[in-house]
Design a protein around this motif. Structure first.
Motif, PDB file in Angstrom:
ATOM      1  N   PRO A  73      18.970  17.763  69.022  1.00  0.00           N
ATOM      2  CA  PRO A  73      19.363  17.656  67.611  1.00  0.00           C
ATOM      3  C   PRO A  73      18.320  18.316  66.716  1.00  0.00           C
ATOM      4  O   PRO A  73      17.131  18.040  66.854  1.00  0.00           O
ATOM      5  CB  PRO A  73      19.413  16.146  67.357  1.00  0.00           C
ATOM      6  CG  PRO A  73      19.480  15.511  68.688  1.00  0.00           C
ATOM      7  CD  PRO A  73      18.839  16.433  69.663  1.00  0.00           C
ATOM      8  N   THR A  74      18.778  19.174  65.836  1.00  0.00           N
ATOM      9  CA  THR A  74      17.844  19.980  65.046  1.00  0.00           C
ATOM     10  C   THR A  74      18.311  20.053  63.606  1.00  0.00           C
ATOM     11  O   THR A  74      19.507  20.128  63.342  1.00  0.00           O
ATOM     12  CB  THR A  74      17.774  21.417  65.622  1.00  0.00           C
ATOM     13  OG1 THR A  74      17.394  21.336  66.985  1.00  0.00           O
ATOM     14  CG2 THR A  74      16.772  22.275  64.872  1.00  0.00           C
ATOM     15  N   ILE A  75      17.351  20.022  62.679  1.00  0.00           N
ATOM     16  CA  ILE A  75      17.697  20.276  61.285  1.00  0.00           C
ATOM     17  C   ILE A  75      16.854  21.442  60.788  1.00  0.00           C
ATOM     18  O   ILE A  75      15.655  21.503  61.047  1.00  0.00           O
ATOM     19  CB  ILE A  75      17.529  19.014  60.395  1.00  0.00           C
ATOM     20  CG1 ILE A  75      17.896  19.335  58.934  1.00  0.00           C
ATOM     21  CG2 ILE A  75      16.146  18.403  60.478  1.00  0.00           C
ATOM     22  CD1 ILE A  75      18.073  18.112  58.058  1.00  0.00           C
ATOM     23  N   MET A  76      17.517  22.370  60.116  1.00  0.00           N
ATOM     24  CA  MET A  76      16.827  23.521  59.533  1.00  0.00           C
ATOM     25  C   MET A  76      16.417  23.141  58.116  1.00  0.00           C
ATOM     26  O   MET A  76      17.277  22.938  57.261  1.00  0.00           O
ATOM     27  CB  MET A  76      17.774  24.717  59.462  1.00  0.00           C
ATOM     28  CG  MET A  76      18.347  25.113  60.787  1.00  0.00           C
ATOM     29  SD  MET A  76      17.059  25.796  61.840  1.00  0.00           S
ATOM     30  CE  MET A  76      18.019  26.240  63.262  1.00  0.00           C
ATOM     31  N   SER A  77      15.138  23.065  57.881  1.00  0.00           N
ATOM     32  CA  SER A  77      14.689  22.662  56.549  1.00  0.00           C
ATOM     33  C   SER A  77      14.391  23.898  55.706  1.00  0.00           C
ATOM     34  O   SER A  77      14.391  25.011  56.207  1.00  0.00           O
ATOM     35  CB  SER A  77      13.437  21.793  56.654  1.00  0.00           C
ATOM     36  OG  SER A  77      12.301  22.593  56.841  1.00  0.00           O
TER      37      SER A  77
ATOM     38  N   TYR B 101      23.702  20.199  53.060  1.00  0.00           N
ATOM     39  CA  TYR B 101      23.843  19.347  54.259  1.00  0.00           C
ATOM     40  C   TYR B 101      24.902  18.268  54.045  1.00  0.00           C
ATOM     41  O   TYR B 101      25.220  17.540  54.973  1.00  0.00           O
ATOM     42  CB  TYR B 101      22.539  18.606  54.556  1.00  0.00           C
ATOM     43  CG  TYR B 101      21.297  19.422  54.860  1.00  0.00           C
ATOM     44  CD1 TYR B 101      21.262  20.325  55.908  1.00  0.00           C
ATOM     45  CD2 TYR B 101      20.138  19.211  54.129  1.00  0.00           C
ATOM     46  CE1 TYR B 101      20.100  21.025  56.194  1.00  0.00           C
ATOM     47  CE2 TYR B 101      18.968  19.907  54.409  1.00  0.00           C
ATOM     48  CZ  TYR B 101      18.958  20.808  55.440  1.00  0.00           C
ATOM     49  OH  TYR B 101      17.803  21.478  55.726  1.00  0.00           O
ATOM     50  N   LEU B 203      21.619  13.353  62.617  1.00  0.00           N
ATOM     51  CA  LEU B 203      21.007  13.740  63.879  1.00  0.00           C
ATOM     52  C   LEU B 203      20.957  12.517  64.775  1.00  0.00           C
ATOM     53  O   LEU B 203      20.254  11.563  64.484  1.00  0.00           O
ATOM     54  CB  LEU B 203      19.582  14.261  63.664  1.00  0.00           C
ATOM     55  CG  LEU B 203      19.401  15.531  62.851  1.00  0.00           C
ATOM     56  CD1 LEU B 203      17.950  15.987  62.929  1.00  0.00           C
ATOM     57  CD2 LEU B 203      20.317  16.630  63.315  1.00  0.00           C
ATOM     58  N   ASP B 204      21.726  12.575  65.855  1.00  0.00           N
ATOM     59  CA  ASP B 204      21.747  11.432  66.768  1.00  0.00           C
ATOM     60  C   ASP B 204      21.289  11.917  68.130  1.00  0.00           C
ATOM     61  O   ASP B 204      20.139  12.303  68.290  1.00  0.00           O
ATOM     62  CB  ASP B 204      23.149  10.837  66.786  1.00  0.00           C
ATOM     63  CG  ASP B 204      23.163   9.439  67.370  1.00  0.00           C
ATOM     64  OD1 ASP B 204      22.090   8.965  67.763  1.00  0.00           O
ATOM     65  OD2 ASP B 204      24.242   8.833  67.434  1.00  0.00           O
ATOM     66  N   THR B 206      23.448  14.085  70.181  1.00  0.00           N
ATOM     67  CA  THR B 206      24.055  15.359  70.556  1.00  0.00           C
ATOM     68  C   THR B 206      23.239  16.514  69.974  1.00  0.00           C
ATOM     69  O   THR B 206      22.655  16.410  68.907  1.00  0.00           O
ATOM     70  CB  THR B 206      25.502  15.468  70.029  1.00  0.00           C
ATOM     71  OG1 THR B 206      25.494  15.137  68.643  1.00  0.00           O
ATOM     72  CG2 THR B 206      26.433  14.562  70.770  1.00  0.00           C
ATOM     73  N   ALA B 207      23.267  17.622  70.708  1.00  0.00           N
ATOM     74  CA  ALA B 207      22.428  18.760  70.334  1.00  0.00           C
ATOM     75  C   ALA B 207      23.116  19.629  69.291  1.00  0.00           C
ATOM     76  O   ALA B 207      23.402  20.785  69.526  1.00  0.00           O
ATOM     77  CB  ALA B 207      22.086  19.574  71.577  1.00  0.00           C
ATOM     78  N   HIS B 208      23.398  19.034  68.119  1.00  0.00           N
ATOM     79  CA  HIS B 208      23.948  19.891  67.075  1.00  0.00           C
ATOM     80  C   HIS B 208      22.855  20.223  66.068  1.00  0.00           C
ATOM     81  O   HIS B 208      21.862  19.513  65.947  1.00  0.00           O
ATOM     82  CB  HIS B 208      25.178  19.262  66.407  1.00  0.00           C
ATOM     83  CG  HIS B 208      24.855  18.127  65.481  1.00  0.00           C
ATOM     84  ND1 HIS B 208      24.497  16.887  65.931  1.00  0.00           N
ATOM     85  CD2 HIS B 208      24.843  18.057  64.130  1.00  0.00           C
ATOM     86  CE1 HIS B 208      24.275  16.094  64.896  1.00  0.00           C
ATOM     87  NE2 HIS B 208      24.475  16.778  63.786  1.00  0.00           N
ATOM     88  N   THR B 209      23.070  21.321  65.370  1.00  0.00           N
ATOM     89  CA  THR B 209      22.050  21.806  64.448  1.00  0.00           C
ATOM     90  C   THR B 209      22.586  21.730  63.025  1.00  0.00           C
ATOM     91  O   THR B 209      23.667  22.210  62.734  1.00  0.00           O
ATOM     92  CB  THR B 209      21.664  23.247  64.815  1.00  0.00           C
ATOM     93  OG1 THR B 209      21.137  23.243  66.131  1.00  0.00           O
ATOM     94  CG2 THR B 209      20.618  23.792  63.866  1.00  0.00           C
ATOM     95  N   LEU B 210      21.797  21.102  62.181  1.00  0.00           N
ATOM     96  CA  LEU B 210      22.196  20.884  60.784  1.00  0.00           C
ATOM     97  C   LEU B 210      21.577  21.977  59.918  1.00  0.00           C
ATOM     98  O   LEU B 210      20.370  22.188  59.968  1.00  0.00           O
ATOM     99  CB  LEU B 210      21.683  19.513  60.355  1.00  0.00           C
ATOM    100  CG  LEU B 210      22.460  18.711  59.321  1.00  0.00           C
ATOM    101  CD1 LEU B 210      23.889  18.513  59.745  1.00  0.00           C
ATOM    102  CD2 LEU B 210      21.781  17.368  59.101  1.00  0.00           C
ATOM    103  N   GLY B 211      22.421  22.650  59.160  1.00  0.00           N
ATOM    104  CA  GLY B 211      21.895  23.621  58.198  1.00  0.00           C
ATOM    105  C   GLY B 211      21.550  24.973  58.789  1.00  0.00           C
ATOM    106  O   GLY B 211      20.778  25.717  58.203  1.00  0.00           O
ATOM    107  N   GLN B 212      22.126  25.284  59.934  1.00  0.00           N
ATOM    108  CA  GLN B 212      21.760  26.557  60.554  1.00  0.00           C
ATOM    109  C   GLN B 212      22.491  27.727  59.887  1.00  0.00           C
ATOM    110  O   GLN B 212      23.264  27.547  58.951  1.00  0.00           O
ATOM    111  CB  GLN B 212      22.106  26.518  62.038  1.00  0.00           C
ATOM    112  CG  GLN B 212      23.606  26.499  62.290  1.00  0.00           C
ATOM    113  CD  GLN B 212      23.954  26.293  63.739  1.00  0.00           C
ATOM    114  OE1 GLN B 212      24.593  25.319  64.084  1.00  0.00           O
ATOM    115  NE2 GLN B 212      23.537  27.207  64.585  1.00  0.00           N
TER     116      GLN B 212
END
Lengths: 308, 386
Positions: A73-77, B101, B203-204, B206-212
């Motif tokens: 899980p990734t966030i792009m800041s 987001y 964000l839990d 699962t391998a998802h990407t926030l804000g990509q």
């Protein structure tokens, strides 16, 4: 010179099944960050991770929505907020009793320059974050401009005739925050890298890792030579490999041979140092000065200087 | 329910505290805060509260106050912060990110003029910077409204049909530092009003990407989704009001607060505390037999356009009062609402109380007297008040 091999650690089960950097990522060939991420998965096989990536090469590495090349899980800041976004994530993980490790993966621009205030503040608060700076000594994502991590004498697109100022001492700055752990990592020293990554994952509080990350695009070097270049940087004393505990206990991990040959090879294998006037001789005094400082801090014997 | 004396800053912080405690059975509460006049009291109050399963992080800048809120909300927690003026301007990059987001962060703003030259008094120019970023925006006229709005903003922002950040604005000093009676509910009531925060994209494991990164067509689709959700928030707010009324026994203010507007020929349109003065002016003029009414725009985003159009129907003259200037253009609210009036109506832009000028009824009476004499709308005019 003690240079261990990857002590029998090949791909882990987790690494094969669920890599941190999946196929389909958009990294350039020979990118040091790619090596780092795969090493990191090996070190973190048993940990649950969440990652924060500010604007940098890693922000495009993941590829485009809705797929992602990141296996966690990734966030792009935004560029300057990696450590603060990670602070929020870490606080909520703590409130919920989760052992999740919050990791920032940031380039040198987001660490040395625009994110410096954020980084310093999170370190001062001793947030439970592992901050990894992959340092390609350049704003690689925008085509290779100078950052305060760029070494003197390196040509970039914004300093075409070579940067004049010397590289910022990031580990010295982090040590001054008295954080539990800070270390530099050489990707050419696999065992040492794995050990440090594991130690940093297991430690609580703010941890900082500085990784010299070859950038064939910016360094104008052969992609296949990346790891060799790191090795030469370490051998010549240009990139010291050491760790700092609680900001005061320094431990030098790799002893360089300070050979002029290694330094010459390091400079000549990259086109960024051509025609900028930088020579082995011009680099030696700085290397010597910094190593004397490191020896002093680590309690090792400081060699007598012949010219005094 | 108890009645206590509170400044609007403290009322906002207390509402956020209630909201934070209400999420203790879910992911908790986390807030990043940084002081700036006149919102400082709000963050101070929050820092002094004990929130079970909550944490307030005292950060190094407004940019990072929003950064912490983004991280906390992305981890599924309830999140709140407060700022003003230049702090908000410094925060804007992360405000755009929070909206992008689609995180239900709530922020209280004590409106203040942007400097330099330095000025600490009320002006809506700071929060209007966020006009186009995809934040819900409310402007309050008294302390009770500030308290209610923060609670309603959490419920509205966290509604799965809405899911976006919300701004609760109050005029700096005029409200932020003025004590007034506020009805305070019990924690139990707030618990019932504010169900657990659910951030579906959090964000839990699962391998998802926030804000990509996104391709243009994907970004356009996301903008369209956000736009639809924003427009739909108007309907959802009515449900929020119903739920509020059911639990707390009184109804929070409508998106538009109309005062003696129905049979009016001349309408004063404003936001925030200007509306309170306008209502007094309406009373004065009604005594003189003039058919004047007032409309206070409480919900600025989404703008209740259909209701405004209905209210504007048949009005001959509309004075739009702005405590802001879009330089070279006119009042921001005027630009937003002038299209809703009848084609023959005179819709005049007055910018009054700009940068904190003290607006008294006589100022409004003067400009209305001028408007009554006008046969067509003049250029937008800044009314300088001493």
């Amino acid at each position: 010179m003690n240079e261990p091999v990857l002590n029998g650690i090949a791909l882990t089960e987790k690494d094969r099944r669920d890599p941190l950097l999946r196929p389909g990522n958009s990294n350039c060939g020979g990118c040091g960050m790619s090596n780092l991420m795969q090493m990191f998965r090996r070190a973190a096989a048993d940990h649950e991770l969440k990652m924060v990536v500010p604007a940098c090469c890693a922000a495009v590495t993941g590829g485009t929505f809705p797929q992602s090349a990141f296996g966690i899980p990734t966030i792009m800041s935004t560029f300057a907020s990696a450590a603060s976004v990670a602070s929020g994530l870490a606080a909520v993980a703590q409130l919920n009793g989760e052992g999740t490790r919050i990791v920032c993966l940031a380039g040198d621009g987001g660490t040395y320059d625009i994110g410096m205030g954020t980084l310093s503040a999170a370190a001062e608060r001793n947030e439970d974050i592992l901050y990894i700076c992959y340092d390609n000594e350049i704003y690689g994502n925008t085509g290779g401009q100078r950052s305060s991590a760029t070494p003197a004498g390196a040509a970039t697109t914004s300093t075409p005739s070579g940067k004049r100022e010397i590289k910022k001492d990031i580990l010295g700055i982090m040590a001054a925050h008295r954080i539990p752990y800070a270390a530099s990592i050489s990707l050419a020293h696999g065992d040492d890298t794995l050990r440090k990554l594991q130690y940093a994952l297991d430690t609580r509080g703010f941890r900082f890792l500085h990784v010299l990350s070859p950038c064939p695009t910016g360094w104008k070097s052969e992609p296949a030579m990346g790891i060799e270049l790191v090795r030469l940087a370490v051998r010549s004393g240009l990139f010291p490999v050491f760790e700092i505990f609680d900001g005061e206990r320094y431990v030098i991990n790799v002893e360089p041979d300070f050979s002029a040959e290694a330094l010459m090879m390091y400079l000549s294998l990259q086109r960024r140092f051509r025609n900028t006037g930088v020579t082995e001789e011009s680099l030696q005094p700085n290397i010597e000065r910094y190593w004397n400082y490191l020896r002093l801090m680590s309690g090792r014997i400081v060699p007598a200087r012949r010219d005094v | 329910m108890s009645v206590e004396l509170f400044s609007a800053n403290h009322a906002a912080a207390l509402a956020a505290t209630f909201a934070g405690r209400a999420n203790r059975t879910a992911r908790g509460f986390c807030s990043g805060v940084y002081p700036i006049t006149p919102s400082t009291e709000c963050m101070e109050y929050l820092c002094g509260q004990k929130i079970e399963k909550g944490r307030v992080i005292r950060v190094d800048s407004e940019h990072n106050a929003m950064g912490v809120c983004i991280g906390a909300s992305a981890a599924g927690a309830r999140s709140f912060t407060t700022t003003s003026s230049n702090g908000l301007a410094y925060m804007v990059e992360n405000c755009a990110a929070a909206a992008g987001y689609r995180l239900p962060i709530v922020m209280s703003i004590a409106n203040r003029t942007l400097g330099p030259p330095w000025n600490i008094w009320a002006d809506h120019g700071d929060s209007l910077l966020l006009r186009d970023l995809g934040w819900l925006q409310f402007y309050s006229a008294d302390n009770q409204e500030v308290f209610d709005t923060v609670l309603c903003a959490f419920r509205l922002a966290e509604d799965p049909r809405v899911l976006m950040p919300a701004l609760c604005c109050m005029d700096g000093f005029i409200l932020s530092h003025t004590m007034a009676q506020v009805e305070i509910p019990t924690q139990d009531q707030v618990d019932r009003f504010l169900p657990s925060t659910e951030v579906p994209q959090r964000l839990d494991k699962t391998a998802h990407t926030l804000g990509q990164m996104e391709l243009p067509y994907q970004s356009a689709a996301h903008r369209a989704q956000h736009h639809r959700a924003m427009r739909g928030a108007r309907e959802v707010y009515a449900e929020v009001q119903d739920a509020f009324e059911e639990i707390f026994g009184r109804r929070p203010a409508d998106p538009l607060v109309a005062y003696r507007a129905e049979d009016a020929e001349t309408l004063i349109v404003s936001m925030g505390t200007l509306g309170v003065t306008a209502e007094r002016v309406v009373d004065l003029l009604r005594e003189q037999g003039q058919a004047v009414g007032s409309v206070r725009v409480r919900m600025f985003r989404p703008l209740p356009d259909a209701d405004l159009r209905k209210l504007f129907a048949g009005k001959k003259r509309v004075a739009v009062l702005d405590r802001d200037v879009s330089l070279g253009f006119g009042g921001v609210l005027w630009g937003e609402v002038r299209g809703f009036a009848d084609p023959a109506a005179i819709v005049q832009s007055y910018m009054i109380g700009v940068a904190g000028g003290d607006v008294r009824p006589e100022h409004m009476l003067d400009l209305l007297a001028e408007l009554e004499q006008s046969h067509e709308a003049g250029a937008p005019r800044i009314v300088e008040v001493a």
